[in-house]
Write a protein that holds these residues in place. Structure first.
Motif, PDB file in Angstrom:
ATOM      1  N   MET A   1       0.967  -0.715  -0.214  1.00  0.00           N
ATOM      2  CA  MET A   1      -0.176  -0.239   0.370  1.00  0.00           C
ATOM      3  C   MET A   1       1.006   1.220  -0.062  1.00  0.00           C
ATOM      4  SD  MET A   1      -3.441  -0.710   2.814  1.00  0.00           S
ATOM      5  CE  MET A   1      -2.162  -2.324   3.793  1.00  0.00           C
ATOM      6  N   ALA A   2       0.673   1.958  -0.439  1.00  0.00           N
ATOM      7  CA  ALA A   2       0.781   3.313  -0.620  1.00  0.00           C
ATOM      8  C   ALA A   2       1.009   4.154   0.603  1.00  0.00           C
ATOM      9  CB  ALA A   2       0.587   4.475  -1.934  1.00  0.00           C
ATOM     10  N   ASP A   3       2.191   4.918   0.838  1.00  0.00           N
ATOM     11  CA  ASP A   3       2.344   5.908   2.096  1.00  0.00           C
ATOM     12  C   ASP A   3      -0.020   6.695   1.921  1.00  0.00           C
ATOM     13  OD1 ASP A   3       4.063   4.966   2.759  1.00  0.00           O
ATOM     14  OD2 ASP A   3       5.243   7.043   1.544  1.00  0.00           O
ATOM     15  N   SER A   4       0.037   7.510   2.893  1.00  0.00           N
ATOM     16  CA  SER A   4      -1.052   7.988   3.523  1.00  0.00           C
ATOM     17  C   SER A   4      -1.268   9.464   2.399  1.00  0.00           C
ATOM     18  CB  SER A   4      -1.243   8.654   5.077  1.00  0.00           C
ATOM     19  OG  SER A   4      -1.282   7.466   5.968  1.00  0.00           O
ATOM     20  N   PRO A   5      -2.188   9.538   2.222  1.00  0.00           N
ATOM     21  CA  PRO A   5      -2.714  11.207   0.895  1.00  0.00           C
ATOM     22  C   PRO A   5      -2.051  12.255   1.659  1.00  0.00           C
ATOM     23  CG  PRO A   5      -4.371  10.691   2.069  1.00  0.00           C
ATOM     24  CD  PRO A   5      -3.741   9.766   2.564  1.00  0.00           C
ATOM     25  N   THR A   6      -1.139  13.123   0.793  1.00  0.00           N
ATOM     26  CA  THR A   6      -0.766  14.176   1.305  1.00  0.00           C
ATOM     27  C   THR A   6      -1.707  15.744   1.376  1.00  0.00           C
ATOM     28  OG1 THR A   6      -0.146  15.430  -0.977  1.00  0.00           O
ATOM     29  CG2 THR A   6       1.194  13.947  -0.601  1.00  0.00           C
ATOM     30  N   SER A   7      -1.056  16.549   2.357  1.00  0.00           N
ATOM     31  CA  SER A   7      -1.956  17.545   2.447  1.00  0.00           C
ATOM     32  C   SER A   7      -2.730  18.035   1.577  1.00  0.00           C
ATOM     33  CB  SER A   7      -0.599  18.603   3.263  1.00  0.00           C
ATOM     34  OG  SER A   7       0.393  19.099   2.435  1.00  0.00           O
ATOM     35  N   SER A  12      -9.528  17.374  -0.299  1.00  0.00           N
ATOM     36  CA  SER A  12     -10.670  17.585  -0.847  1.00  0.00           C
ATOM     37  C   SER A  12     -10.606  16.115  -0.914  1.00  0.00           C
ATOM     38  CB  SER A  12     -10.832  18.296  -2.299  1.00  0.00           C
ATOM     39  OG  SER A  12     -11.902  18.236  -3.289  1.00  0.00           O
ATOM     40  N   THR A  13     -11.009  15.648   0.697  1.00  0.00           N
ATOM     41  CA  THR A  13     -11.358  13.930   0.436  1.00  0.00           C
ATOM     42  C   THR A  13     -12.641  13.654  -0.856  1.00  0.00           C
ATOM     43  OG1 THR A  13     -12.862  13.800   2.272  1.00  0.00           O
ATOM     44  CG2 THR A  13     -10.084  14.376   2.635  1.00  0.00           C
ATOM     45  N   ASP A  14     -13.714  14.565  -1.094  1.00  0.00           N
ATOM     46  CA  ASP A  14     -14.723  13.616  -1.883  1.00  0.00           C
ATOM     47  C   ASP A  14     -14.032  13.881  -3.481  1.00  0.00           C
ATOM     48  OD1 ASP A  14     -16.616  16.626  -1.933  1.00  0.00           O
ATOM     49  OD2 ASP A  14     -14.589  16.691  -2.003  1.00  0.00           O
ATOM     50  N   ALA A  15     -12.336  14.130  -3.734  1.00  0.00           N
ATOM     51  CA  ALA A  15     -11.904  14.024  -4.833  1.00  0.00           C
ATOM     52  C   ALA A  15     -11.443  13.311  -5.303  1.00  0.00           C
ATOM     53  CB  ALA A  15     -12.063  14.875  -5.497  1.00  0.00           C
ATOM     54  N   LEU A  16     -10.444  11.734  -3.797  1.00  0.00           N
ATOM     55  CA  LEU A  16      -9.713  11.390  -4.188  1.00  0.00           C
ATOM     56  C   LEU A  16      -9.615  10.202  -4.554  1.00  0.00           C
ATOM     57  CD1 LEU A  16      -8.631  10.836  -0.281  1.00  0.00           C
ATOM     58  CD2 LEU A  16      -7.876  12.219  -1.647  1.00  0.00           C
ATOM     59  N   ALA A  17      -8.621   9.930  -5.492  1.00  0.00           N
ATOM     60  CA  ALA A  17      -8.471   8.375  -6.530  1.00  0.00           C
ATOM     61  C   ALA A  17      -7.069   7.446  -5.783  1.00  0.00           C
ATOM     62  CB  ALA A  17      -8.687   8.860  -8.339  1.00  0.00           C
ATOM     63  N   ILE A  18      -7.430   6.369  -6.451  1.00  0.00           N
ATOM     64  CA  ILE A  18      -6.057   5.882  -5.916  1.00  0.00           C
ATOM     65  C   ILE A  18      -5.358   5.390  -7.953  1.00  0.00           C
ATOM     66  CG2 ILE A  18      -6.751   4.762  -3.527  1.00  0.00           C
ATOM     67  CD1 ILE A  18      -7.650   2.639  -5.121  1.00  0.00           C
ATOM     68  N   VAL A  19      -4.285   4.874  -8.313  1.00  0.00           N
ATOM     69  CA  VAL A  19      -3.962   4.858  -9.444  1.00  0.00           C
ATOM     70  C   VAL A  19      -3.536   3.334  -9.232  1.00  0.00           C
ATOM     71  CG1 VAL A  19      -2.084   5.535 -11.078  1.00  0.00           C
ATOM     72  CG2 VAL A  19      -3.105   7.617 -10.005  1.00  0.00           C
ATOM     73  N   VAL A  20      -3.673   2.955 -10.135  1.00  0.00           N
ATOM     74  CA  VAL A  20      -3.109   1.580  -9.727  1.00  0.00           C
ATOM     75  C   VAL A  20      -3.340   1.014 -11.600  1.00  0.00           C
ATOM     76  CG1 VAL A  20      -4.433   0.515  -8.264  1.00  0.00           C
ATOM     77  CG2 VAL A  20      -5.513   0.214 -10.556  1.00  0.00           C
ATOM     78  N   ALA A  21      -2.196   0.027 -12.039  1.00  0.00           N
ATOM     79  CA  ALA A  21      -2.341  -0.517 -13.440  1.00  0.00           C
ATOM     80  C   ALA A  21      -2.815  -1.090 -14.134  1.00  0.00           C
ATOM     81  CB  ALA A  21      -1.515  -1.675 -13.525  1.00  0.00           C
ATOM     82  N   LYS A  22      -3.832  -0.459 -15.402  1.00  0.00           N
ATOM     83  CA  LYS A  22      -5.291  -0.551 -16.165  1.00  0.00           C
ATOM     84  C   LYS A  22      -5.311  -1.847 -16.039  1.00  0.00           C
ATOM     85  CE  LYS A  22      -7.098   1.244 -19.755  1.00  0.00           C
ATOM     86  NZ  LYS A  22      -6.813   1.894 -21.691  1.00  0.00           N
ATOM     87  N   LEU A  23      -4.991  -3.339 -15.937  1.00  0.00           N
ATOM     88  CA  LEU A  23      -4.842  -4.593 -16.660  1.00  0.00           C
ATOM     89  C   LEU A  23      -5.724  -4.800 -14.839  1.00  0.00           C
ATOM     90  CD1 LEU A  23      -1.820  -5.632 -17.596  1.00  0.00           C
ATOM     91  CD2 LEU A  23      -4.303  -5.482 -18.673  1.00  0.00           C
ATOM     92  N   VAL A  69      -3.872  10.626  -6.206  1.00  0.00           N
ATOM     93  CA  VAL A  69      -4.000  11.990  -6.203  1.00  0.00           C
ATOM     94  C   VAL A  69      -5.393  12.393  -6.550  1.00  0.00           C
ATOM     95  CG1 VAL A  69      -3.123  10.895  -7.952  1.00  0.00           C
ATOM     96  CG2 VAL A  69      -5.237  10.061  -8.269  1.00  0.00           C
ATOM     97  N   ARG A  70      -5.324  13.744  -6.570  1.00  0.00           N
ATOM     98  CA  ARG A  70      -7.467  14.251  -6.631  1.00  0.00           C
ATOM     99  C   ARG A  70      -7.986  14.253  -7.755  1.00  0.00           C
ATOM    100  NH1 ARG A  70      -6.843  19.639  -4.401  1.00  0.00           N
ATOM    101  NH2 ARG A  70      -8.493  19.835  -4.892  1.00  0.00           N
TER     102      ARG A  70
END
Length: 360
Positions: A1-7, A12-23, A69-70
């Motif tokens: 797992m990645a680190d916690s989101p930066t400040s 805007s926690t309602d616009a968070l997204a996690i980046v993963v491989a498309k597959l 990411v946001r």
């Protein structure tokens, strides 16, 4: 797992997204839904050449990802109806649009029926599902080898994909072999109920729908498939999932394999478990049953058989159980029904059912 989101990300926690491989997209979406953090109000969007950003309400605790990411921009239109209205569709046109579809790897599979402007529907579905790059209109499944009829309606048009669910990878070409999204829970169930070191015969293995989760759970599986294209994917998928040591595949007719006494198991010519995933496998033939008779003969006393059938609603469960009991009785054996359940609707007035039974 990645680190916690930066400040900055956390502003805007309602616009968070996690980046993963498309597959990995579909597996991660499923896991995020299970964890309760998938945000269905926003779209999955591309993030570079090989990744996607999956919207979440909070960073997940059980999922590995590259970074948080946001997402910026407008919230997505939630339904196909919303997207079509934005394109100027009338109520009558929207009523004719498909009400459901499935994302299989990088492909959206949908039954268009008589829907108008299928290309616009396809474009809308690609907007809704950023992890996909092709939309296929699905026709009927036909022929001895259960071959699909599909048409590209939007996107890149690549019908080959890798579908991931419950930790299993299925490589396939949707223009050549069938894949039933509605069987997802049943595929997972077979991986859960099989015992490690069970000797299993999967009589209609396809690309490994049930073989792979059972072998992944430690079972030793003889997988029989007659369709040459499906058989090639079966071999590929056994390697893809690291279970080649537990899968012995035959491109053959089940009757020929059973007639040879299941020499794949050496000195043990019978099996602990048999899966009959072909809807018509219980059909009687003259005085007996083409597939049920040799299957029961190959089953260890006290072994379990899993019979799939497309059954008319009024005969649900009764017909497959009666056929099992009839076939078993001719061999002096009895049937103890362990479980019955519906998998999905098959057609108007017909339901896909499964009967699990112990044959004594």
């Amino acid at each position: 797992m990645a680190d916690s989101p930066t400040s900055a990300e956390a502003e805007s926690t309602d616009a968070l997204a996690i980046v993963v491989a498309k597959l990995r997209a579909q597996d991660v979406i499923d896991a995020a839904q299970d964890e309760g953090v998938y945000d269905a109000d926003r779209s999955v969007t591309e993030h570079g050449a090989d990744a996607v950003a999956i919207p979440v309400t909070a960073p997940p605790e059980t999922i590995s990802y590259r970074e948080v990411v946001r997402q910026v921009g407008e919230p997505r239109l939630r339904t196909l109806e919303d997207h079509l209205r934005e394109r100027g569709w009338s109520d009558r046109e929207i009523d004719a649009a498909p009400g459901s579809w499935a994302v299989i790897g990088s492909v959206v599979l949908v039954e268009m029926g008589d829907a108008p402007r299928p290309e616009e529907i396809g474009d809308a579905l690609l907007t809704m599902h950023g992890e996909a790059d092709t939309v296929l209109s699905r026709g009927p499944i036909s022929g001895t080898h259960r071959e699909p009829d599909v048409t590209v309606v939007a996107g890149e048009g690549d019908t080959r994909t890798v579908h991931r669910e419950h930790g299993i990878e299925y490589g396939l070409d949707l223009s050549e072999v069938m894949f039933s999204p509605g069987n997802k829970a049943e595929r997972a169930r077979m991986g859960e109920i099989v015992d490690a070191d069970d000797r299993v015969l999967d009589m209609f293995a396809g690309i490994g729908y049930f073989t792979l989760p059972m072998a992944d759970a430690g079972a030793k599986v003889v997988a029989v498939e007659h369709n040459p294209t499906a058989f090639e994917f079966l071999l590929e998928n056994a390697m893809r999932n690291g279970v080649t040591d537990r899968v012995q595949a035959y491109r053959a007719d089940n009757r020929d394999v059973l007639g040879e006494g299941l020499d794949a198991f050496g000195d043990a010519p019978t099996v602990d478990r048999i899966v009959m995933g072909y809807y018509d496998a219980t059909e009687p033939d003259g005085d007996g049953y083409t597939y049920l008779d040799p299957a029961i003969a190959a089953l260890e006393p006290g072994g379990t058989i899993h019979v799939h059938e497309a059954t008319p609603e009024p005969l649900t469960f009764d017909r497959p159980i009666e056929r099992l009991e009839d076939a078993a009785s001719t061999q002096g054996r009895s049937v103890d029904v362990l479980e019955t359940h519906r998998v999905k609707g098959y057609s108007e007035g017909v339901v896909h059912v499964v009967v699990d039974a112990r044959i004594e």
